[in-house]
Design an enzyme around this catalytic site. Structure first.
Site, PDB file in Angstrom:
ATOM      1  N   HIS A   1      -3.924   5.814   4.092  1.00 54.96           N
ATOM      2  CA  HIS A   1      -4.609   4.721   3.409  1.00 54.96           C
ATOM      3  C   HIS A   1      -4.169   3.357   3.925  1.00 54.96           C
ATOM      4  O   HIS A   1      -4.985   2.521   4.310  1.00 54.96           O
ATOM      5  CB  HIS A   1      -4.345   4.848   1.909  1.00 54.96           C
TER       6      HIS A   1
ATOM      7  N   SER B   1     -11.101  -0.237  -1.426  1.00 54.08           N
ATOM      8  CA  SER B   1      -9.873  -0.312  -0.630  1.00 54.08           C
ATOM      9  C   SER B   1     -10.150  -0.786   0.787  1.00 54.08           C
ATOM     10  O   SER B   1      -9.272  -1.332   1.444  1.00 54.08           O
ATOM     11  CB  SER B   1      -9.198   1.062  -0.561  1.00 54.08           C
TER      12      SER B   1
ATOM     13  N   ASP C   1       0.835  -1.196   0.000  1.00 52.39           N
ATOM     14  CA  ASP C   1       0.000   0.000   0.000  1.00 52.39           C
ATOM     15  C   ASP C   1       0.870   1.246   0.000  1.00 52.39           C
ATOM     16  O   ASP C   1       2.024   1.205  -0.436  1.00 52.39           O
ATOM     17  CB  ASP C   1      -0.914  -0.039   1.236  1.00 52.39           C
TER      18      ASP C   1
END
Length: 537
Positions: free
Chosen positions: A282, A451, A67
């Site tokens: 994220h 996601s 990621d």
């Protein structure tokens, strides 16, 4: 990078909101709750712990989060981070001789001695930058026969880039216009954080005032003014500004920070050990969904209770490069990961073959890859989202799950409005709307996106492999797909991205291979019957 973003709406010049706030999920931790007992379409994780796993022994499994970075010191993650015990922290020596110095919690393939890449271009931008040099003096009249296909592809890509850049400029202009009008109304109201009542009592003078009043009256039913302003205005301006300055800018190239040969896709040993990078929002959120500490009475509870999170930074704020994706997969495999979560994707690929080979390598080493389907509300059977398995062998496909995002209600809104889908390319759906998880600073936030759905499934895969360690990656995938909660009703989705795009009703079963939403309780019951069993053909 096809990340879930806090901001997904466009406030254009007419003040039309194209993607309004999604309603808050009914309960925190809803993704782990059960449809029958809790009335939200979670995956039944808590029910599985209570009824199936209590007192049962498990084996620690490494799950890689490939990621944009993970905050390894987060209060809810620090105990469950993977630690490379073969390395001596900070000594500047590759103690385990794996080619990566001081890789204590993982590795960063988009960093170097000078720091780490934050913003990047889209793959489309890089392709146009490459080919506009190649075809600088080429026209339809003088293009050679051998270059015709490549030249046609370049013209399409250049047109696509110009279109996206034009839209980004128009959206930024419209959003700034809305912001100016809103700021003027707020100034007239005389409060920095006005309420719905304040807007209702406001007497508009101009048409713009009236439109602002109309929009805010609706939006403030869903949250505070401060939240709306931050998530829709501030984040919106930031998003489109970054698109223009970085993602869609052919003159922008941050790769010198890494110090590798960006044209050599076989190069493997580059990067640094900063697994957080400049923006770990994220990846930290993803990691928490998978395995946030279930024992510390802090924050949230991840899906899996006995996994270690390996942080592999390979995706920037922009599109990931195929070379970094491939190396990230290989690093995770070679350092013991049994599940790899990849919450990213893109519309174009520079070198799909190098990623394909890494996927095959993972499959050959019995590693399961879980990938987000993407957030463009597109049928990825028909439109490319990379990586994909359209040209891969069955063995590789059997060790790879693609995940769409679902909401909390078992009704026509079950398909998340943004989620990609595909009857042959998407395997399952999983919760991906208003998912509460970890973010940097030992904080927590709700985010939307495939996601978020992908790590729900990666967590489930880690959970199965932890309690049933003899099962292969292909068996775990088969179990997850077979044990979904089937959905036998239609769902609505907008056919297109335009504000006036028609809404259509389709069977949920037509949106994926399984036709359902993953179910941890069913999966673990099925897994108990699988040891010693071969894959069903």
């Amino acid at each position: 990078m096809n990340k879930s973003r806090i901001f997904r709406a466009s406030l254009v010049a007419s003040f039309v909101i194209t993607l309004p706030f999604l309603a808050n999920a009914q309960k925190a931790n809803w993704q782990n709750l059960d449809l029958k007992t809790d009335s939200v379409f979670g995956i039944g994780t808590e029910k599985a712990y209570k009824e199936l796993l209590k007192g049962k022994k498990s084996t620690k499994v490494i799950v890689a989060v490939n990621d944009g970075g993970v905050e390894s010191t987060h209060e809810d993650l620090k105990r469950i981070m993977w630690v490379n015990t073969k390395e001596i922290p900070g000594n500047g020596i590759d103690d385990d001789k794996n080619g990566y110095i001081d890789d204590i919690n993982g590795w960063n393939f988009i960093g170097g001695l000078k720091g780490s890449v934050d913003h990047e271009t889209l793959e489309l931008t890089r392709l146009v930058r490459r080919d506009q040099v190649r075809f600088a003096n080429t026209t339809d009249a003088n293009v050679s026969e051998k270059d015709k296909n490549a030249f046609e592809a370049f013209k399409i890509e250049r047109s696509d880039l110009e279109t996206q850049l034009g839209e980004a400029n128009a959206n930024l202009s419209g959003l700034n216009g809305f912001k100016a009008a809103l700021d003027a109304v707020v100034k007239k109201i005389g409060k920095t954080n006005p309420t719905a009542e304040d807007f209702a009592n406001f007497k508009p003078v101009t048409n713009a005032d009236a439109r602002i009043q109309e929009v805010l009256a609706d939006e403030l039913k869903k949250g505070s003014f401060a939240d709306f302003y931050n998530e829709q205005i501030t984040e919106g301006v930031k998003y489109y500004t970054e698109q223009i300055e970085y993602n869609l800018n052919v003159s922008y190239d941050p790769r010198s920070i890494v110090g590798d040969d960006q044209n050599n896709d076989t190069e493997k040993f580059y990067g640094n050990n900063d697994v957080a990078g400049p923006d770990a929002m994220h990846g930290t959120h993803v990691a928490g969904i998978i395995a946030a500490d279930r024992t510390n009475k802090l924050g949230i509870m991840g899906v899996a209770d006995n996994v270690a999170i390996m942080a592999v930074r390979c995706t920037p704020n922009g599109d990931e490069r195929d070379k970094d994706v491939a190396n990230g997969i290989r690093y995770a495999v070679d350092n013991g990961a049994k599940v790899i979560n990849m919450s990213f994707g893109k519309a174009y690929s520079w070198n799909k073959a190098v990623v394909n080979e890494a996927m095959k390598y993972a499959a050959s080493k019995d590693v399961l890859i879980v990938q987000a389907a993407g957030n463009e509300n597109k049928d990825i059977d028909k439109e490319n989202n990379f990586p994909n398995h359209k040209d891969l062998d069955e063995k590789t496909i059997s060790s790879w799950i693609t995940v769409g995002a679902s909401g909390s209600k078992d009704d026509e809104t079950l398909k998340a409005s943004f989620s990609n889908f595909g009857k042959t390319q998407v395997d399952v759906f999983a919760p991906g709307v208003k998912i509460h998880s970890t973010i940097p600073g030992s904080k927590y936030k709700d985010l939307d996106g495939t996601s978020m759905a992908s790590p729900v499934v990666a967590g489930l895969a880690g959970l199965i492999r932890s309690y049933y360690p003899k099962l292969s990656a292909a068996q775990v995938k088969e179990i997850i797909v077979k044990s979904v909660t089937k959905v036998n009703h239609n769902v609505d989705y907008k056919k297109g991205e335009e504000p006036d795009a028609p809404k259509v009703s389709v069977p949920f079963a037509d949106l994926s291979i399984s036709g359902g939403v993953v179910n941890a309780y069913n999966a673990l019951k099925l897994a108990a019957t699988y040891e010693g069993k071969s894959i069903t053909k």
